[in-house]
Motif scaffolding. Structure first.
Motif, mmCIF file in Angstrom:
data_model
loop_
_atom_site.group_PDB
_atom_site.id
_atom_site.type_symbol
_atom_site.label_atom_id
_atom_site.label_comp_id
_atom_site.label_asym_id
_atom_site.label_seq_id
_atom_site.Cartn_x
_atom_site.Cartn_y
_atom_site.Cartn_z
ATOM 1 N N ASN A 4 -13.640 7.556 -1.995
ATOM 2 C CA ASN A 4 -13.546 7.588 -3.458
ATOM 3 C C ASN A 4 -12.201 8.136 -3.913
ATOM 4 O OD1 ASN A 4 -14.580 7.052 -6.011
ATOM 5 N ND2 ASN A 4 -15.404 9.125 -6.256
ATOM 6 N N ASN A 5 -11.167 7.730 -3.199
ATOM 7 C CA ASN A 5 -9.810 8.190 -3.482
ATOM 8 C C ASN A 5 -8.845 7.198 -2.834
ATOM 9 O OD1 ASN A 5 -7.529 9.974 -4.084
ATOM 10 N ND2 ASN A 5 -9.066 11.608 -4.236
ATOM 11 N N ASP A 6 -7.554 7.427 -3.019
ATOM 12 C CA ASP A 6 -6.552 6.479 -2.533
ATOM 13 C C ASP A 6 -6.047 6.892 -1.153
ATOM 14 O OD1 ASP A 6 -4.565 4.635 -2.169
ATOM 15 O OD2 ASP A 6 -3.544 4.998 -4.064
ATOM 16 N N PHE A 7 -6.437 6.134 -0.136
ATOM 17 C CA PHE A 7 -5.995 6.395 1.234
ATOM 18 C C PHE A 7 -4.479 6.328 1.329
ATOM 19 C CE2 PHE A 7 -6.257 4.610 5.851
ATOM 20 C CZ PHE A 7 -5.896 5.841 6.364
ATOM 21 N N SER A 27 0.818 -1.209 0.000
ATOM 22 C CA SER A 27 0.000 0.000 0.000
ATOM 23 C C SER A 27 0.853 1.261 0.000
ATOM 24 C CB SER A 27 -0.930 0.001 1.219
ATOM 25 O OG SER A 27 -1.841 -1.073 1.150
ATOM 26 N N ARG A 64 -2.267 6.977 -0.948
ATOM 27 C CA ARG A 64 -1.687 8.177 -1.561
ATOM 28 C C ARG A 64 -1.719 9.341 -0.564
ATOM 29 N NH1 ARG A 64 -1.254 10.821 -6.809
ATOM 30 N NH2 ARG A 64 -1.653 13.054 -6.577
ATOM 31 N N GLU A 107 -7.440 -0.536 4.686
ATOM 32 C CA GLU A 107 -7.037 0.554 3.784
ATOM 33 C C GLU A 107 -7.852 0.590 2.496
ATOM 34 O OE1 GLU A 107 -5.023 1.445 0.071
ATOM 35 O OE2 GLU A 107 -4.463 -0.432 1.040
ATOM 36 N N ARG A 108 -8.112 -0.571 1.895
ATOM 37 C CA ARG A 108 -8.881 -0.600 0.646
ATOM 38 C C ARG A 108 -10.313 -0.123 0.885
ATOM 39 N NH1 ARG A 108 -10.190 -4.904 -1.843
ATOM 40 N NH2 ARG A 108 -10.279 -3.952 -3.890
ATOM 41 N N SER A 141 -10.354 3.634 1.155
ATOM 42 C CA SER A 141 -10.204 4.230 -0.177
ATOM 43 C C SER A 141 -11.545 4.252 -0.898
ATOM 44 C CB SER A 141 -9.179 3.442 -1.002
ATOM 45 O OG SER A 141 -7.885 3.563 -0.448
ATOM 46 N N GLY A 197 1.157 4.015 -2.910
ATOM 47 C CA GLY A 197 0.840 5.410 -2.623
ATOM 48 C C GLY A 197 1.942 6.362 -3.044
#
Length: 400
Positions: A311-314, A55, A316, A303-304, A307, A59
């Protein structure tokens, strides 16, 4: 046809291939040897075979940065996103890691989901003038008795606790490790149990809290707290320990309860000196008050799911806390999820029936025997919906 499940199954199959993993390791070592050292890397610390840092590597890569993976047992998912590697154990070879890093230009260092690597993150950051989680929070992450003492010093309401088993003679309690992960090595003890065999320098005892449990997931950047997801969690006792039965991401919460939880989360983060990176906080309601049960200055295993909720990448957002330039944070949304673990054959059958009747509502599924919280479960499945109340209605036969 569930394309997401097929893709996940193929990914797990490929990730477990020794041939692919060995080939990726050779390729990455060659890339490391020829990589230009004048361009900056972001170091990602990983326990590899024990717990990879896929992850965090993903990111960092999504920020357009080059990933320098540090682990002695690299796994395929993290190597896919890496540009160079240092083959050292970050837990046991800290000084060797620091020495090898002198050959690289660094612009950041972070961990993924394991807080035991935070002390090395702080050492590397201090040595190379990077953003650090800080020495104090590394202590509180890895010694929960010290964290409890810090909360007590700030008069934060919390469960009664002690390292002395005599304090809980004749009382039900929970034995916890000072350094732990998830619910591993957490033991439920009844009032008439002899607590002394469970005592030891690396353990302490804690009062049983029976109120509803909530988990908060988010990030702190430069001391500013951003809550991404609020989870309702139900545990169950299984083989003398505690395991997760289900999570409900972003279920409707009464305003008074939400206010109490938010206040507890902010106070917990402040006492734990969390200033950068992802956080995971567990709290229970004690009447009208929320009390902290656990925390960590890292991403959690959900984590998924987080995200999806934002609606975004945790990952990141977590990585953006440790690089020199500032990246915009996700606008927090409140999309719901329901994640369920099957601990009996009956639970597996009921969850499978819901899956078969709602194939278009399956976010993730691993309906095969595997280990969770140190115990063997029959399977795990996560459902999604646009509306939390409709989601709860769909899973009402297992959400009890």
């Amino acid at each position: 046809m569930n394309k997401s499940k097929i893709k996940a199954d193929i990914g797990r199959l490929l990730a477990g291939s020794p041939i692919l993993r060995h080939g990726a390791r050779i390729f990455l070592r060659i890339r490391t040897a020829i990589a230009p050292r004048t361009q900056p890397f972001v170091a990602v610390l990983s326990l590899g075979e024990v717990m990879h840092a896929y992850s965090a590597a993903r990111g960092v890569k999504s920020l357009g940065r080059r990933v320098l993976l540090i682990t002695d047992t690299p796994q395929l998912p993290e190597m896919v996103y890496s540009d160079a590697i240092i083959l050292r154990n970050p837990l046991t070879d800290a000084e060797a890691v620091l020495a090898e890093l002198e050959a690289f230009k660094l612009d950041g260092v972070l961990v993924s989901t394991d807080h035991v690597l935070l002390p090395l993150q702080d050492k590397i950051a201090s040595r190379f003038d990077l953003i650090s989680v800080g020495a104090e929070t590394t202590v509180f992450n890895n010694d929960k008795l010290a964290w409890r003492n810090a909360l007590a010093a700030e008069d934060v309401p919390q469960p009664r606790y002690s390292s002395d088993p005599a304090v809980f003679d004749g009382k039900a309690c929970v034995r916890k490790p000072r350094l732990g992960h998830g619910s591993e090595d957490v033991v439920a003890l009844k009032a008439d149990d002899d607590k002394r065999p469970y005592a030891g320098e690396q353990y302490y005892f804690e009062e049983v809290m029976t109120g509803d449990q909530y988990d908060y997931e988010g990030i702190v950047r430069n001391g500013q707290v951003h809550i991404f997801a609020r989870l309702f969690e139900k545990y169950r006792e299984h083989n003398g320990t505690f395991v997760s039965q289900y999570y409900i991401f972003n279920m409707p919460i009464e305003p008074e309860i939400k206010a109490a939880l938010d206040a507890c989360a902010l106070k917990t983060l402040a006492v734990a000196k969390v200033r950068h990176g992802a956080f995971h906080i567990e709290m229970r309601m004690n009447g009208n008050h929320a009390v902290p049960i656990d925390f960590a200055n890292r991403m959690s295993s959900v984590e998924r799911g987080v995200s999806f909720c934002i609606n975004n990448d945790f990952a990141r957002a977590h990585a953006s806390c440790f690089v020199s330039d500032e990246h915009p944070l996700p606008v927090t949304e409140t999309r719901p999820l329901f994640q369920y673990w099957c601990w009996t054959e009956d639970e597996f059958e009921r969850a499978s029936a819901i899956r078969d009747a709602n194939t278009d509502r399956v976010f993730e599924a691993r309906m095969v025997p595997h280990r969770m919280n140190g115990e063997q479960c029959f399977g795990m499945i996560t459902f999604f919906h646009d509306d939390a109340r409709q989601l709860l209605k769909m899973v009402e036969s297992i959400a009890n």
